[in-house]
Enzyme design. Structure first.
Site, mmCIF file in Angstrom:
data_model
loop_
_atom_site.group_PDB
_atom_site.id
_atom_site.type_symbol
_atom_site.label_atom_id
_atom_site.label_comp_id
_atom_site.label_asym_id
_atom_site.label_seq_id
_atom_site.Cartn_x
_atom_site.Cartn_y
_atom_site.Cartn_z
ATOM 1 C CE LYS A 58 3.414 7.363 -6.249
ATOM 2 N NZ LYS A 58 2.394 7.404 -5.210
ATOM 3 C CG ASP B 257 -1.905 6.336 -2.200
ATOM 4 O OD1 ASP B 257 -1.981 5.170 -2.639
ATOM 5 O OD2 ASP B 257 -1.520 7.301 -2.889
HETATM 6 C C1 GLC Z 1 1.508 4.688 -7.741
HETATM 7 C C2 GLC Z 1 1.880 3.701 -6.632
HETATM 8 C C3 GLC Z 1 0.637 3.246 -5.893
HETATM 9 C C4 GLC Z 1 -0.170 4.445 -5.416
HETATM 10 C C5 GLC Z 1 -0.475 5.377 -6.579
HETATM 11 C C6 GLC Z 1 -1.215 6.642 -6.143
HETATM 12 O O1 GLC Z 1 0.766 4.019 -8.689
HETATM 13 O O2 GLC Z 1 2.557 2.592 -7.200
HETATM 14 O O3 GLC Z 1 1.007 2.436 -4.786
HETATM 15 O O4 GLC Z 1 -1.353 4.019 -4.815
HETATM 16 O O5 GLC Z 1 0.744 5.765 -7.208
HETATM 17 O O6 GLC Z 1 -0.474 7.399 -5.255
#
Ligand code: GLC
Length: 468
Positions: A167, A202
């Site tokens: 991200k 999360d």
């Molecule tokens: C990305 C991260 C993951 C998280 C997701 C949503 O995929 O790698 O850990 O849960 O974003 O935020």
């Protein structure tokens, strides 16, 4: 189930052919989503058996799920997107919760600079938050739950090494390190009286928070900037844990489903997705996430739009008078926001006036025909429908794997796509009808807004209880 697509009445023949071609590329037939679902289930098994699978299936080590009766005050931290959120959460029992929270913007320079600076910033933000709260709880070390929304290989509730960033984060010196240690070091150096008691993804946080309200929920899911899911698994099915002794039959697993099918065995990837992937800071990684989540949908749309402009099939009217200014925004990587897709999909005016105002005000494209705007709306629909159908396929795979089709189950979902993107939930449901059939209405999808902070505090509470 067929999904409604805008009719483009006045397109010329060349435009029609191009639209048909693009529509085909983005369409997922019922057979295709069945194949994807099956591959997803196979990959879940592989990820549960061994480390290093692209569907990582990471054990959370959270000891059990809450009952809703717990009481106490804990801190929580949420890092994973635009903002850092620091919260103080008080559990009052009876599923009641009191929250005080503050958001701090994470500058781009921190996301891509040195990890130490990023973790120092987090420690300073916690310090500032505690100062603003006053001294009321500062008699000894406060337990903190840390939601860190990146792929972390956990080895205990308060230990985990960062596998890689996602991200748009790329801070140096963090990959391969224990992120709890990194944060605890910064806190100690700055004399902040806080102990990092639990580390959670999360999705795990969202599931824990949802379970506090709806006991026995099966999954926590994020459909926002990124996408991922966590679910309750039988410990004995997590083969890679070996003989590890755990004090519960179940454990939450963070799937890291963004990395599903990085090998590209079943996902139909278009030219437009490949361009996005190649130009991203993590090429060949997180491919499932790149087809679904908010960080990327706008950029896919931009790639399709510029392809049509370059093929002389879009904005013909302005072609003779275009200037660099006109195409400046649309030429820029990330210049077309996912929020525009959302607004364009919501535009029901006969002349697509809201779409026109985005083109004019946000993108400096001053002249467009109704056909141009209809084509743009079609592109947004294709991308939005594909995203929702793929998300639904991941959900259906987990539901099938956990044998919850007939009994039904509850899933807590957080994230802007699920909360605000037009028809997202309805498209998920439509896809469930194809994948799960008449039992689809036994699957309850609920909005679990900002659950991850509360979930992290719950994890800290459970870790503290376990320590006693
Ligand atoms: C990305 C991260 C993951 C998280 C997701 C949503 O995929 O790698 O850990 O849960 O974003 O935020």
């Amino acid at each position: 189930m067929s999904f409604h697509l805008i009719d483009i009445k006045d397109a010329n023949e060349l435009q029609r052919a191009a639209i048909l071609d693009i529509t085909r590329q983005f369409e997922l037939t019922t057979k295709k989503i069945h194949d994807i679902k099956q591959h997803f289930i196979n990959e879940m098994h592989k990820g549960l058996e061994k480390h290093g699978n692209s569907l990582a299936m990471i054990p959370s080590y959270v000891p059990g799920t809450p009952t809703g009766k717990e009481i106490g005050t804990f801190l929580a931290l949420d890092l994973g997107g635009t903002n850092l959120r620091v919260c103080q959460i008080t559990f009052l029992g009876g599923s009641e919760i009191k929250i005080k929270q503050q958001k701090y913007k994470v500058l781009e320079s921190l996301k891509t600079g040195e990890a130490r600076a990023l973790f120092d910033f987090i420690a300073e933000s916690i310090d500032r938050f505690l100062t603003d709260l006053g001294d009321e709880h500062n008699d000894g070390k406060l337990d903190l739950g840390f939601t860190f929304s990146f792929p972390v290989e956990q080895t205990a509730i308060n230990k985990g090494t960062l596998l890689h960033w996602t991200k748009g984060f790329a801070a140096t010196g963090a990959v391969g390190k224990d992120v709890v240690e990194l944060l605890q070091d910064s806190l100690n150096r700055k004399n902040v009286p806080v102990r990092v008691a639990a580390l959670v993804n999360d999705t795990v946080g969202t599931l824990l928070a949802y379970t506090y309200i709806i006991p026995n929920a099966l999954m926590g899911v994020i459909l926002g900037t990124g996408t991922n899911g966590a679910y309750v698994e039988k410990v004995k099915a997590i083969k890679k844990l070996g003989n590890f002794h755990f004090n519960s039959e179940d454990m939450i697993v963070n799937m890291e489903w963004g990395g599903f099918d990085n090998e590209r065995k079943v996902l139909p990837i278009t030219l437009f997705d490949n361009k996005l992937d190649r130009e991203s800071i993590n090429p060949r990684a997180q491919i499932f996430e790149k087809l679904i989540s908010g960080m990327y949908l706008g950029e896919i749309a931009r790639n399709v739009i510029i392809h049509l402009i370059d093929s002389d099939l879009l904005f013909k009217e302005i072609h003779f008078q275009f200037s660099n200014i006109t195409y400046q925004r649309i030429n820029q990587q990330w210049g077309f926001e996912t929020a525009y897709l959302s607004r364009i999909e919501a535009d029901l005016t006969p002349n697509l006036d809201n779409t026109n105002s985005i083109l004019k005000n946000d993108l400096n494209v001053y002249e467009s025909s109704l056909t141009d705007r209809q084509i743009i709306k079609r592109i947004c629909q294709l991308i939005g429908i594909r995203a929702a159908r793929l998300a639904a396929t991941g959900l259906a795979a987990v539901i099938t794997h956990r044998k919850a089709v007939e009994s039904g189950c509850s899933i807590g979902i957080d994230g802007t796509l699920f909360e605000f993107y037009p028809h997202f939930e309805q498209r998920i449901r439509g896809t469930f009808d194809e994948l799960i059939g008449s039992n689809a209405d036994k699957i309850a999808l609920g909005l679990a807004r900002d659950g991850s902070g509360v979930g992290a505090a719950i994890a800290a509470m459970m870790a503290a209880k376990n320590r006693e």
